[in-house]
Write an enzyme that holds these catalytic residues in place. Structure first.
Site, PDB file in Angstrom:
ATOM      1  N   LYS A   1      38.332  52.739  85.071  1.00 26.74           N
ATOM      2  CA  LYS A   1      38.744  53.062  86.448  1.00 26.74           C
ATOM      3  C   LYS A   1      39.523  54.382  86.473  1.00 26.74           C
ATOM      4  O   LYS A   1      39.364  55.192  87.391  1.00 26.74           O
ATOM      5  CB  LYS A   1      39.592  51.925  87.042  1.00 26.74           C
ATOM      6  CG  LYS A   1      38.850  50.635  87.335  1.00 26.74           C
ATOM      7  CD  LYS A   1      37.753  50.744  88.394  1.00 26.74           C
ATOM      8  CE  LYS A   1      38.278  50.992  89.796  1.00 26.74           C
ATOM      9  NZ  LYS A   1      37.189  50.874  90.807  1.00 26.74           N
TER      10      LYS A   1
ATOM     11  N   THR B   1      42.548  50.933  91.249  1.00 31.37           N
ATOM     12  CA  THR B   1      43.515  49.893  90.885  1.00 31.37           C
ATOM     13  C   THR B   1      44.819  50.486  90.359  1.00 31.37           C
ATOM     14  O   THR B   1      44.828  51.600  89.825  1.00 31.37           O
ATOM     15  CB  THR B   1      42.891  48.989  89.797  1.00 31.37           C
ATOM     16  OG1 THR B   1      43.900  48.173  89.220  1.00 31.37           O
ATOM     17  CG2 THR B   1      42.290  49.815  88.662  1.00 31.37           C
ATOM     18  N   ASP B   2      45.892  49.705  90.462  1.00 31.41           N
ATOM     19  CA  ASP B   2      47.174  50.146  89.883  1.00 31.41           C
ATOM     20  C   ASP B   2      47.153  50.090  88.354  1.00 31.41           C
ATOM     21  O   ASP B   2      48.034  50.634  87.698  1.00 31.41           O
ATOM     22  CB  ASP B   2      48.340  49.307  90.424  1.00 31.41           C
ATOM     23  CG  ASP B   2      48.243  47.819  90.089  1.00 31.41           C
ATOM     24  OD1 ASP B   2      47.213  47.389  89.529  1.00 31.41           O
ATOM     25  OD2 ASP B   2      49.200  47.071  90.400  1.00 31.41           O
ATOM     26  N   GLU B   3      46.120  49.438  87.788  1.00 32.85           N
ATOM     27  CA  GLU B   3      46.096  49.269  86.330  1.00 32.85           C
ATOM     28  C   GLU B   3      45.900  50.598  85.596  1.00 32.85           C
ATOM     29  O   GLU B   3      46.151  50.690  84.399  1.00 32.85           O
ATOM     30  CB  GLU B   3      45.029  48.241  85.937  1.00 32.85           C
ATOM     31  CG  GLU B   3      45.270  46.921  86.651  1.00 32.85           C
ATOM     32  CD  GLU B   3      44.476  45.732  86.119  1.00 32.85           C
ATOM     33  OE1 GLU B   3      44.051  45.765  84.962  1.00 32.85           O
ATOM     34  OE2 GLU B   3      44.311  44.779  86.895  1.00 32.85           O
TER      35      GLU B   3
ATOM     36  N   TYR C   1      38.741  48.123  81.021  1.00 27.57           N
ATOM     37  CA  TYR C   1      38.596  48.148  82.484  1.00 27.57           C
ATOM     38  C   TYR C   1      39.433  49.272  83.087  1.00 27.57           C
ATOM     39  O   TYR C   1      38.927  50.115  83.833  1.00 27.57           O
ATOM     40  CB  TYR C   1      39.007  46.793  83.086  1.00 27.57           C
ATOM     41  CG  TYR C   1      39.255  46.836  84.582  1.00 27.57           C
ATOM     42  CD1 TYR C   1      38.213  47.124  85.467  1.00 27.57           C
ATOM     43  CD2 TYR C   1      40.536  46.610  85.117  1.00 27.57           C
ATOM     44  CE1 TYR C   1      38.442  47.187  86.843  1.00 27.57           C
ATOM     45  CE2 TYR C   1      40.763  46.661  86.482  1.00 27.57           C
ATOM     46  CZ  TYR C   1      39.710  46.951  87.344  1.00 27.57           C
ATOM     47  OH  TYR C   1      39.930  47.020  88.703  1.00 27.57           O
TER      48      TYR C   1
END
Ligand code: NAD
Ligand code: TYD
Length: 351
Positions: A163, A134-136, A159
């Site tokens: 990741k 993810t870009d997060e 989260y």
């Protein structure tokens, strides 16, 4: 890699995973696709009824953290590749229960990597481990700028921290053991089969039922939305064409503040449900902000465009309308996933 591949796709019963499984089963009849999924609250075999009887599709229920099970699966199928999507994926749940995210997202990923390390020893160059992320992991942007593949990791939620950690392990297995690993980091997805705990499907469900639409803070946070089938196509391109060790950012070039997005959704749903204009917008309710809420995400997907020729295919307004149509046409799917445990989650989160 041989042309007749056996591929384990993890998390294939989830939102994005089901679109990836469908695409690979339909587009590559010569491949054998093994869908490995634990069927958590977010996993739903009803997402795959259209392909479940395909001769090149097999479902295996299991936990990616279960070393014996994962090792046995590698022995049973001798896969050529793994496309890894299984994860705990919802930021709000990670705030409530971070340990579960460490287990699935970190320990689960390392369990898969390790099984692959042993099973593929001596033949790493002909086996691929593709990690979907993810870009997060890059943290939050201010008003300007975009995430590129070299942006430093700066995760804020449990989260995104889990990741980010899993991404580091994938790179470590590439650098240390020479395994053929690739990673992609994608922006927010939307489309059919999305579990109604995330902003868009939750809002569609609430508008449909004339329930308040909970907008965190002032609704000023920005997300870059991508049609889920465009993500599945990017995964297909990267899986087949990426050089070993590469990372690609995937994004929609489609930034929306949450409040503008909700207003657009309300307008579409008033029209679809034959309601007077403004009926759905009257449901907008500003609620307490998410802790550590990242202000803005935006992806620079230039590398993917220039190297692999990938571009998003759909305008957001068109994609959102298609998404609303799907939810209105699939009432049974929505009713099934919002019964039982969902009600309890909803009460804890919003009351
Ligand atoms: P999802 O929550 O809809 O699906 C996750 C799937 O993983 C479910 O089918 C679940 O049953 C399965 N799963 C969970 N724990 C498992 C375990 N221990 N063993 C085996 N299976 C397990 O998630 P999603 O939105 O489809 O996201 C898929 C992947 O894409 C995730 O890795 C996520 O981080 C990443 N991603 C998501 C988005 C997004 O907008 N949703 C954006 C970028 C990247
Ligand atoms: P979400 O769909 O949970 O994705 P992510 O947190 O991974 O970006 O949330 C998207 C945006 O919508 C995010 O800024 C949080 C916000 N949001 C709300 O305002 N209300 C809600 O009920 C939810 C679930 C999210």
């Amino acid at each position: 890699m041989s042309t007749n591949k056996t591929i384990i796709i993890t998390g294939g019963a989830g939102f994005i995973g089901s679109h990836v499984v469908r695409r690979f089963v339909n587009n590559y009849p010569q491949y054998k696709i093994i869908n490995l999924d634990k069927l958590t609250y977010a996993g739903n075999l009803a997402n795959l009824t259209d392909i479940e009887k395909a001769p090149n599709y097999i479902f295996e229920k299991g936990d990616i953290c279960d070393v014996a099970f994962v090792d046995a699966l590698f022995q049973k199928y001798t896969p050529d590749a793994v496309i890894h999507l299984a994860a705990e994926s919802h930021v709000d749940r990670s705030i409530a229960n971070p340990v579960e995210f460490v287990m699935t997202n970190v320990v689960g990923t390392v369990t898969l990597l390790n099984a692959a390390r042993h099973a593929w020893k001596g033949a790493y160059d002909t086996h691929r481990f593709y990690h979907v992320s993810t870009d997060e992991v890059y943290g939050a942007l201010g008003a300007e700028g975009m995430f590129t593949e070299t942006t430093a990791y700066d995760p804020h939620s449990p989260y995104s921290a889990s990741k980010a950690s899993s991404d580091h392990f994938v790179r470590a297995y590439h650098d240390t053991y020479g395994m053929d690993c690739v990673i992609s980091n994608c922006s927010n997805n939307y489309g059919s089969h999305h579990f109604p705990e995330k902003l868009i499907p939750l809002s569609i469900n609430n508008i449909k039922n004339m329930k308040p639409i909970p907008v965190y803070g002032k609704g000023e946070n920005v997300r870059d939305w991508l049609w889920v089938e465009d993500h599945a196509r990017a995964i297909d391109d990267i899986f087949h064409k990426a050089k070993t060790g590469k990372t690609y950012n995937i994004g929609g070039h489609n930034e929306w503040t949450n409040i503008d997005l909700i207003h657009l959704l309300c307008k579409i749903m008033d029209k679809k449900l034959n309601r007077a204009e403004g009926t759905s917008a009257a449901l907008i309710t500003f609620v307490t902000d998410r802790a550590g809420h990242d202000l803005r995400y935006a992806i620079d997907a230039t590398t993917l465009k220039e190297e692999l020729g990938w571009l998003p295919s759909l305008q957001f307004e068109e994609g959102l309308e298609k998404t609303v149509d799907w939810y209105l046409e699939n009432e049974e799917w929505l009713n099934n996933v919002t019964s039982g445990a969902y009600q309890k989650y909803y009460e804890n989160q919003y009351n």
